[in-house]
Design an enzyme around this catalytic site. Structure first.
Site, PDB file in Angstrom:
ATOM      1  N   HIS A  17      -7.943   5.547  -3.104  1.00  0.00           N
ATOM      2  CA  HIS A  17      -7.549   4.793  -1.901  1.00  0.00           C
ATOM      3  C   HIS A  17      -8.702   4.761  -0.884  1.00  0.00           C
ATOM      4  O   HIS A  17      -8.967   3.730  -0.267  1.00  0.00           O
ATOM      5  CB  HIS A  17      -6.332   5.445  -1.229  1.00  0.00           C
ATOM      6  CG  HIS A  17      -5.079   5.441  -2.047  1.00  0.00           C
ATOM      7  ND1 HIS A  17      -4.369   6.575  -2.350  1.00  0.00           N
ATOM      8  CD2 HIS A  17      -4.405   4.412  -2.634  1.00  0.00           C
ATOM      9  CE1 HIS A  17      -3.305   6.255  -3.076  1.00  0.00           C
ATOM     10  NE2 HIS A  17      -3.308   4.955  -3.269  1.00  0.00           N
ATOM     11  N   LYS A  41      10.669   3.738  -6.198  1.00  0.00           N
ATOM     12  CA  LYS A  41       9.962   4.993  -6.496  1.00  0.00           C
ATOM     13  C   LYS A  41      10.666   6.176  -5.844  1.00  0.00           C
ATOM     14  O   LYS A  41      11.262   6.032  -4.771  1.00  0.00           O
ATOM     15  CB  LYS A  41       8.531   4.930  -5.928  1.00  0.00           C
ATOM     16  CG  LYS A  41       7.561   4.137  -6.755  1.00  0.00           C
ATOM     17  CD  LYS A  41       6.141   4.285  -6.226  1.00  0.00           C
ATOM     18  CE  LYS A  41       5.146   3.492  -7.067  1.00  0.00           C
ATOM     19  NZ  LYS A  41       3.798   3.485  -6.485  1.00  0.00           N
ATOM     20  N   ARG A  90      -7.489  -1.284 -10.287  1.00  0.00           N
ATOM     21  CA  ARG A  90      -8.243  -0.386 -11.179  1.00  0.00           C
ATOM     22  C   ARG A  90      -8.373  -0.977 -12.570  1.00  0.00           C
ATOM     23  O   ARG A  90      -9.332  -0.696 -13.284  1.00  0.00           O
ATOM     24  CB  ARG A  90      -7.535   0.974 -11.302  1.00  0.00           C
ATOM     25  CG  ARG A  90      -7.605   1.816 -10.060  1.00  0.00           C
ATOM     26  CD  ARG A  90      -6.597   2.933 -10.128  1.00  0.00           C
ATOM     27  NE  ARG A  90      -5.246   2.377 -10.230  1.00  0.00           N
ATOM     28  CZ  ARG A  90      -4.134   3.090 -10.131  1.00  0.00           C
ATOM     29  NH1 ARG A  90      -4.202   4.389  -9.966  1.00  0.00           N
ATOM     30  NH2 ARG A  90      -2.953   2.507 -10.219  1.00  0.00           N
ATOM     31  N   SER A 128      -2.164   8.448  -7.662  1.00  0.00           N
ATOM     32  CA  SER A 128      -1.262   9.429  -7.041  1.00  0.00           C
ATOM     33  C   SER A 128      -0.393  10.065  -8.120  1.00  0.00           C
ATOM     34  O   SER A 128      -0.071  11.255  -8.038  1.00  0.00           O
ATOM     35  CB  SER A 128      -0.378   8.741  -5.995  1.00  0.00           C
ATOM     36  OG  SER A 128      -1.166   8.195  -4.968  1.00  0.00           O
TER      37      SER A 128
HETATM   38  O1  PNS Z   1       1.310   2.267  -3.634  1.00  0.00           O
HETATM   39  P1  PNS Z   1       2.398   1.350  -4.132  1.00  0.00           P
HETATM   40  O2  PNS Z   1       3.695   2.106  -4.379  1.00  0.00           O
HETATM   41  O3  PNS Z   1       1.986   0.534  -5.324  1.00  0.00           O
HETATM   42  O4  PNS Z   1       2.647   0.309  -2.947  1.00  0.00           O
HETATM   43  C1  PNS Z   1       3.659  -0.681  -3.044  1.00  0.00           C
HETATM   44  C2  PNS Z   1       4.106  -1.058  -1.635  1.00  0.00           C
HETATM   45  C3  PNS Z   1       4.685   0.177  -0.942  1.00  0.00           C
HETATM   46  C4  PNS Z   1       2.915  -1.575  -0.868  1.00  0.00           C
HETATM   47  C5  PNS Z   1       5.169  -2.154  -1.759  1.00  0.00           C
HETATM   48  O5  PNS Z   1       6.277  -1.674  -2.477  1.00  0.00           O
HETATM   49  C6  PNS Z   1       5.597  -2.661  -0.390  1.00  0.00           C
HETATM   50  O6  PNS Z   1       4.956  -3.527   0.168  1.00  0.00           O
HETATM   51  N1  PNS Z   1       6.701  -2.065   0.154  1.00  0.00           N
HETATM   52  C7  PNS Z   1       7.252  -2.466   1.426  1.00  0.00           C
HETATM   53  C8  PNS Z   1       8.522  -3.309   1.200  1.00  0.00           C
HETATM   54  C9  PNS Z   1       8.104  -4.713   0.777  1.00  0.00           C
HETATM   55  O7  PNS Z   1       7.631  -5.482   1.581  1.00  0.00           O
HETATM   56  N2  PNS Z   1       8.216  -5.008  -0.525  1.00  0.00           N
HETATM   57  C10 PNS Z   1       7.683  -6.274  -1.037  1.00  0.00           C
HETATM   58  C11 PNS Z   1       8.757  -7.197  -1.482  1.00  0.00           C
HETATM   59  S1  PNS Z   1       9.473  -6.650  -3.007  1.00  0.00           S
END
Ligand code: PNS
Length: 155
Positions: A17, A41, A90, A128
């Site tokens: 990150h 998650k 990645r 992570s």
């Molecule tokens: O590190 P990650 O878990 O891949 O990140 C994903 C994340 C948290 C960025 C994504 O799930 C997100 O944007 N969550 C906030 C809620 C949202 O706006 N979801 C998108 C529509 S499904």
């Protein structure tokens, strides 16, 4: 001043990150790093702790804000007038997942673009999930996370 948002779960923040954040700061004047929730998650660290670990890992950057976002990312972006999302890639698996997320976000908020940055080769295996797996077996995560994460999760 150019501004972008870098959202993620950061459970916990890794060197991968930080690599993407450093790359993004070469492109944008200011970056908002947003600790979000992925409702699909289960997290090892509370949102407050994920935020706290990011704050200490990024304390050297005066052009980075760390925030917690509780709802949809796109709603936060509308309210705060941010139009660019930064995502790190990645590998092909990341691309497939992030490409889908980009399309969904674009439907939710038409006036945004997503910019993809590629992880440095030595960070392409860093995740992570790997960090949490190593932690659960009491292994050494020092090559995967910033020093302050190491210090702060000792206890
Ligand atoms: O590190 P990650 O878990 O891949 O990140 C994903 C994340 C948290 C960025 C994504 O799930 C997100 O944007 N969550 C906030 C809620 C949202 O706006 N979801 C998108 C529509 S499904």
């Amino acid at each position: 001043m150019s501004l972008a948002i870098y959202p993620g779960s950061f459970d916990p923040v890794t060197n991968g990150h930080i690599d993407i954040i450093k790359q993004a700061l070469k492109v944008f004047d200011k970056l908002v790093v947003a600790v979000c929730d992925n409702k699909n998650k289960e997290y090892m660290f509370s949102k407050e702790k994920r935020y706290d670990l990011l704050k200490c890992s990024l304390s050297e950057f005066n052009n980075v804000d760390v925030v917690q976002v509780d709802g949809l990312l796109t709603e936060y972006m509308k309210v705060n007038e941010i139009n660019i999302i930064v995502k790190g890639l990645r590998n092909i698996a990341d691309f497939e997942y992030e490409n889908n997320m980009m399309q969904v976000n674009k439907i939710l908020f038409k006036n945004i673009e997503t910019v993809f940055l590629i992880s440095k080769p030595y960070n392409q295996c860093v995740s992570s999930s790997a960090v949490k797996q190593i932690l659960k077996f009491n292994g050494n995560i020092s090559d995967f996370v910033p020093n302050c994460v190491l210090e702060k999760i000792k206890d």
